[in-house]
Design a protein around this motif. Structure first.
Motif, short mmCIF file in Angstrom:
data_model
loop_
_atom_site.label_atom_id
_atom_site.label_comp_id
_atom_site.label_asym_id
_atom_site.label_seq_id
_atom_site.Cartn_x
_atom_site.Cartn_y
_atom_site.Cartn_z
N GLY A 1 30.85 35.66 -43.61
CA GLY A 1 29.50 35.51 -43.05
C GLY A 1 29.33 34.19 -42.31
N LEU A 2 29.85 33.11 -42.90
CA LEU A 2 29.76 31.81 -42.24
C LEU A 2 30.56 31.80 -40.94
CD1 LEU A 2 30.26 29.48 -45.37
CD2 LEU A 2 28.09 30.07 -44.25
N ALA A 3 31.75 32.42 -40.99
CA ALA A 3 32.59 32.48 -39.80
C ALA A 3 31.91 33.26 -38.68
CB ALA A 3 33.94 33.11 -40.15
N ASN A 4 31.22 34.36 -39.03
CA ASN A 4 30.51 35.14 -38.02
C ASN A 4 29.41 34.29 -37.35
OD1 ASN A 4 32.07 37.39 -38.49
ND2 ASN A 4 30.62 38.32 -39.91
N ASP A 5 28.72 33.48 -38.15
CA ASP A 5 27.66 32.61 -37.60
C ASP A 5 28.23 31.58 -36.63
OD1 ASP A 5 25.76 33.94 -39.06
OD2 ASP A 5 25.68 32.47 -40.68
N LEU A 6 29.47 31.17 -36.88
CA LEU A 6 30.10 30.13 -36.05
C LEU A 6 30.98 30.73 -34.95
CD1 LEU A 6 31.14 27.68 -38.92
CD2 LEU A 6 29.33 27.29 -37.23
N GLY A 7 31.13 32.05 -34.93
CA GLY A 7 31.99 32.67 -33.93
C GLY A 7 33.46 32.35 -34.15
N THR A 8 33.89 32.33 -35.41
CA THR A 8 35.28 32.00 -35.71
C THR A 8 35.82 32.97 -36.76
OG1 THR A 8 36.76 30.19 -36.35
CG2 THR A 8 34.65 30.31 -37.49
N GLU A 9 36.94 32.63 -37.38
CA GLU A 9 37.59 33.52 -38.35
C GLU A 9 37.67 32.86 -39.71
OE1 GLU A 9 41.39 34.39 -36.59
OE2 GLU A 9 40.60 36.14 -35.52
N VAL A 10 37.95 33.69 -40.73
CA VAL A 10 38.12 33.17 -42.08
C VAL A 10 39.60 33.24 -42.46
CG1 VAL A 10 37.59 35.39 -43.17
CG2 VAL A 10 37.35 33.29 -44.48
N THR A 11 40.10 32.13 -42.99
CA THR A 11 41.50 32.01 -43.37
C THR A 11 41.60 31.75 -44.86
OG1 THR A 11 42.13 31.10 -41.21
CG2 THR A 11 43.61 30.64 -43.06
N ALA A 12 42.46 32.50 -45.54
CA ALA A 12 42.73 32.27 -46.96
C ALA A 12 44.00 31.45 -47.10
CB ALA A 12 42.88 33.61 -47.69
N VAL A 13 43.95 30.45 -47.97
CA VAL A 13 45.13 29.60 -48.22
C VAL A 13 45.66 29.96 -49.61
CG1 VAL A 13 46.02 27.26 -48.40
CG2 VAL A 13 44.16 27.78 -46.79
N LEU A 14 46.87 30.49 -49.64
CA LEU A 14 47.47 31.02 -50.87
C LEU A 14 48.63 30.12 -51.29
CD1 LEU A 14 47.67 33.39 -52.92
CD2 LEU A 14 49.11 34.57 -51.23
N LEU A 15 48.51 29.52 -52.46
CA LEU A 15 49.55 28.63 -52.99
C LEU A 15 50.18 29.26 -54.23
CD1 LEU A 15 47.68 25.18 -52.93
CD2 LEU A 15 48.77 26.37 -51.03
N GLY A 16 51.50 29.13 -54.37
CA GLY A 16 52.16 29.66 -55.57
C GLY A 16 53.63 29.84 -55.33
N SER A 17 54.26 30.57 -56.22
CA SER A 17 55.69 30.86 -56.10
C SER A 17 55.87 32.38 -56.16
CB SER A 17 56.47 30.19 -57.25
OG SER A 17 57.85 30.48 -57.15
N GLY A 18 56.46 32.94 -55.10
CA GLY A 18 56.63 34.38 -55.01
C GLY A 18 55.32 35.12 -54.85
N VAL A 19 54.43 34.55 -54.03
CA VAL A 19 53.07 35.11 -53.91
C VAL A 19 52.79 35.76 -52.56
CG1 VAL A 19 52.07 33.52 -55.60
CG2 VAL A 19 52.16 32.85 -53.19
N LYS A 20 53.75 35.79 -51.66
CA LYS A 20 53.48 36.30 -50.32
C LYS A 20 52.95 37.74 -50.35
CE LYS A 20 55.54 36.89 -45.74
NZ LYS A 20 56.78 36.81 -44.92
N GLY A 21 53.38 38.51 -51.34
CA GLY A 21 52.95 39.89 -51.44
C GLY A 21 51.47 40.07 -51.70
N LEU A 22 50.77 38.98 -52.07
CA LEU A 22 49.34 39.06 -52.33
C LEU A 22 48.50 38.98 -51.06
CD1 LEU A 22 49.14 36.67 -55.44
CD2 LEU A 22 49.30 39.18 -55.43
N ALA A 23 49.13 38.70 -49.93
CA ALA A 23 48.40 38.51 -48.68
C ALA A 23 47.64 39.77 -48.28
CB ALA A 23 49.37 38.09 -47.56
N ASP A 24 48.22 40.95 -48.53
CA ASP A 24 47.55 42.19 -48.13
C ASP A 24 46.24 42.39 -48.88
OD1 ASP A 24 49.45 42.84 -46.27
OD2 ASP A 24 50.55 44.23 -47.56
N GLU A 25 46.20 41.97 -50.15
CA GLU A 25 44.95 42.10 -50.91
C GLU A 25 43.87 41.19 -50.33
OE1 GLU A 25 43.21 41.65 -55.49
OE2 GLU A 25 45.33 41.31 -55.08
N LEU A 26 44.25 39.99 -49.93
CA LEU A 26 43.28 39.08 -49.32
C LEU A 26 42.78 39.64 -47.99
CD1 LEU A 26 45.18 35.73 -50.04
CD2 LEU A 26 43.18 36.62 -51.25
N ALA A 27 43.68 40.28 -47.24
CA ALA A 27 43.28 40.89 -45.97
C ALA A 27 42.31 42.05 -46.21
CB ALA A 27 44.52 41.39 -45.23
#
Length: 366
Positions: free
Chosen positions: A52-78
């Motif tokens: 919602g904030l990104a829409n007000d600013l005309g930009t995008e929302v980015t999730a920052v994912l930290l961990g070990s062996g966590v790349k597979g979680l990106a689809d859930e965030l998307a």
């Protein structure tokens, strides 16, 4: 302090302001907390608000994912609204430790320069957020209950520039007796921690994809890297009240821990969960995990029974977004009645058994 020291400090401050070009900072970023390779609910809530904030600013929302062996979680965030996911994947990030996580997050901010950065006010977020904000020389507003994009100062002040498209961070102050709206107009990113349960996640969109970028700043363990010798997980039968659809919540007015049996009986009939106010926890009647309120958990059930709860502002902050609020209290002037959809004035010792029996009969007839 000598005038020489004052001049040097002033010069350093001026230099830092020159270096920080606010125009370089773009986008809304969210710390996507995960524990044991499972995304925490607060991460999805923040993505929803960030969108919602990104829409007000005309930009995008980015999730920052930290961990070990966590790349597979990106689809859930998307699936829950993230347009981009930055993954920092390293063995040093397997379990949460302050130093490597703070280093990773500060490095992401220094490289990608977000305009807004949101962190969940969990045990991890409350440790991580302040340390990162100090490293990157920006402000942090803690325990926010509302986030908006707007002008600051809120109303024009003669002789002072009113800046637009600022993150307005609202939070309770002075023990919950007032509400403060805070901005960080001169430094970036604008950082805030947000309590779990306050914001709402977006509906899951299966198959939605995000741009995934991998980034690793490198990790050099030093004497600030603690060594985790053993992880002992607590085993509890306590239900998370934040997930409950119906809550039967008791306050000091219930009278005694034994009297909570009346609430247990009602909850059993309704398929509900029992919760409580801070006064009950302070008295040792119920565990902290069941506390609703500013210093407890924020809940949004379909139905919230407030039984023997006066309705102090600190408690209301944790449950006023419930769909339906039913209050039972012998004090007709109790503040809880001001927010209740249905109110019953009377002795809970008489009302609850009668209500429980009536509901049993109604359900048995169906």
């Amino acid at each position: 302090m000598s005038s020489k020291c004052e001049n040097e400090l002033a010069a350093l401050a001026a230099e830092s302001e020159e270096i920080m070009s606010l125009e370089e900072y773009k986008g809304v970023f969210v710390f996507a907390q995960q524990v044991d390779n499972e995304i925490s609910g607060i991460a999805l809530e923040l993505i929803g608000k960030g969108k919602g904030l990104a829409n007000d600013l005309g930009t995008e929302v980015t999730a920052v994912l930290l961990g070990s062996g966590v790349k597979g979680l990106a689809d859930e965030l998307a699936a829950y609204g993230a347009d981009r996911v930055i993954v920092v994947d390293d063995p040093e990030l397997k379990e949460y430790r302050t130093e490597p996580y703070a280093h990773a997050l500060a490095s992401v901010i220094e490289k990608y320069k977000p305009e807004i950065f949101l962190v969940g006010a969990t045990a991890i977020g409350r440790d991580l957020g302040p340390r990162v904000s100090a490293r990157i020389h920006t402000g942090l507003t803690a325990d926010c209950t509302q986030l908006d994009i707007g002008d600051f100062p809120l109303t024009p002040v003669p002789g002072k520039e009113q800046k637009h498209n600022q993150l307005l961070m609202t939070r309770p102050a002075f023990g919950g007796n007032t509400i403060a709206t805070i901005a960080c107009p001169d430094f970036r990113p604008q950082m805030a921690t947000v309590r779990p349960g306050v914001m709402q996640k977006l509906p899951k969109e299966e198959g939605r994809k995000a741009v995934v970028e991998e980034f690793n700043p490198g990790f050099t363990p030093d004497n600030k890297y603690v060594e985790i010798l053993e992880v002992v997980k607590a085993v509890t039968d306590t239900v998370d009240i934040m997930d409950a659809k119906i809550l039967v919540s008791g306050g000091r007015g219930v009278g005694s821990p034994e009297n909570f049996k009346l609430l247990d009986d009602l909850a059993e009939v309704l398929g509900a969960t029992v919760s409580c106010s801070r006064a009950v926890v302070d008295a040792g009647w119920k565990p902290k995990d069941l506390q609703v309120g500013q210093t407890g958990k924020t809940v949004r059930p379909n139905v919230y029974f407030a039984i023997g709860i006066s309705g102090a502002i600190q408690h209301l902050a944790g449950m006023e977004e419930s769909d339906i609020i039913v209050a039972i209290n012998k004090d007709e002037t109790a503040p809880i009645f001001e927010v209740a959809d249905y109110g019953v004035v009377g002795d809970l010792n008489k009302i609850l058994p009668a209500l429980t029996e009536k509901l049993k009969a109604e359900l048995a007839a169906k």
